[in-house]
Design a protein around this motif. Sequence first.
Motif, PDB file in Angstrom:
ATOM      1  N   SER A  55      60.098  74.904 -24.489  1.00 38.36           N
ATOM      2  CA  SER A  55      59.094  75.896 -24.104  1.00 38.36           C
ATOM      3  C   SER A  55      59.376  77.241 -24.755  1.00 38.36           C
ATOM      4  CB  SER A  55      59.039  76.033 -22.580  1.00 38.36           C
ATOM      5  OG  SER A  55      60.203  76.630 -22.062  1.00 38.36           O
ATOM      6  N   VAL A  61      56.431  79.634 -22.644  1.00 40.26           N
ATOM      7  CA  VAL A  61      57.085  79.837 -21.349  1.00 40.26           C
ATOM      8  C   VAL A  61      56.110  80.322 -20.271  1.00 40.26           C
ATOM      9  CG1 VAL A  61      58.777  81.250 -20.108  1.00 40.26           C
ATOM     10  CG2 VAL A  61      59.409  80.123 -22.253  1.00 40.26           C
ATOM     11  N   VAL A  64      54.103  77.366 -19.044  1.00 38.03           N
ATOM     12  CA  VAL A  64      54.913  76.420 -18.279  1.00 38.03           C
ATOM     13  C   VAL A  64      55.167  76.947 -16.874  1.00 38.03           C
ATOM     14  CG1 VAL A  64      57.226  75.392 -18.102  1.00 38.03           C
ATOM     15  CG2 VAL A  64      55.993  75.347 -20.287  1.00 38.03           C
ATOM     16  N   ILE A 101      54.808  69.372 -19.154  1.00 35.57           N
ATOM     17  CA  ILE A 101      55.158  69.399 -20.586  1.00 35.57           C
ATOM     18  C   ILE A 101      53.908  69.212 -21.434  1.00 35.57           C
ATOM     19  CG2 ILE A 101      56.428  68.217 -22.423  1.00 35.57           C
ATOM     20  CD1 ILE A 101      58.460  67.376 -20.207  1.00 35.57           C
ATOM     21  N   SER A 104      51.336  72.094 -21.667  1.00 40.69           N
ATOM     22  CA  SER A 104      51.724  73.303 -22.406  1.00 40.69           C
ATOM     23  C   SER A 104      51.835  73.069 -23.908  1.00 40.69           C
ATOM     24  CB  SER A 104      53.059  73.826 -21.876  1.00 40.69           C
ATOM     25  OG  SER A 104      54.102  72.902 -22.123  1.00 40.69           O
TER      26      SER A 104
END
Length: 288
Positions: A55, A61, A64, A101, A104
């Motif tokens: 990420s 980030v 996520v 996962i 993103s």
Amino acid sequence: MGQRTEGNPYDAAVFAGGGCRCFWQAGFWGEAAPALGLAPRVVGATSAGSAFACSVFAGVVPQVLEDFRRRVAANERNAYPANALRGRPVFPHEEIYRATILASLDDAAFRRLQQGPDLRVAVARPPEGVGDRPAFLLALFAFLLEQRASGRVHAAWARRFGFETEVISARRCASPREIADLILHASCSPPMTPLYRRGGRAVFDGGLTDPVPVETVAGARLTLVLLTQRYPEEWIPRVAGRIYVQPSETIPVQRWDYTSPDLVQRTYDLGRRDGEAFARDALRRHAA
């Protein structure tokens, strides 16, 4: 806590495993990396540390964090025993983990990841010729023994039982789905996840052989190692070319707690504060 040389001070980084505790790493990196110009050429990671390394270097980030918080806010419990009677998973972790996962990692994020540092993900392999069920029991026994051990950051028991670490570069993955598979394989912790197979053989959480996989970046000049729990200072290895950093206080969220978005946020925020303090200290040392 750290040091800085001219230019990028660290040519390698290691993201330890730790489940939801790894949100601390994301917060830490988000503050320390821009302040210090961190741009490692190689990164080692395992378990959820590999998810957060992905990420970070895919630049997702915030997505996520937001997506995971939304999913766990809608998840009431960490186990649903009645699901066993319906032929459904008792634990919600694998579904939430994989979905976060994939949500993103769009094509642009996947390209950024592949163009970034060589991300080397560690998985644990059982001894040759040992079946899945005996391997699981052996892994569980090694894990329990490791929990009782003291005085070390790096694991030992699983290797004594014949488990080995296999290192797989994320650059070998051809799609976001393959990245998700690799991360889940590196996080394989039955019964919280299914027992996965890769290349025809069982894989286990790479933290079984070492939750802090420094061997994945062997040969680096200076490595920044991001832990996900506090250790007594005397346990931290003193190794030339390695700087270990740990949370300044006990991380709020538990490893497999998929019900507490507020604790996830607090963990991330703690990482940001610690990353800012680390960078400030490093710059002060450099100026001196």
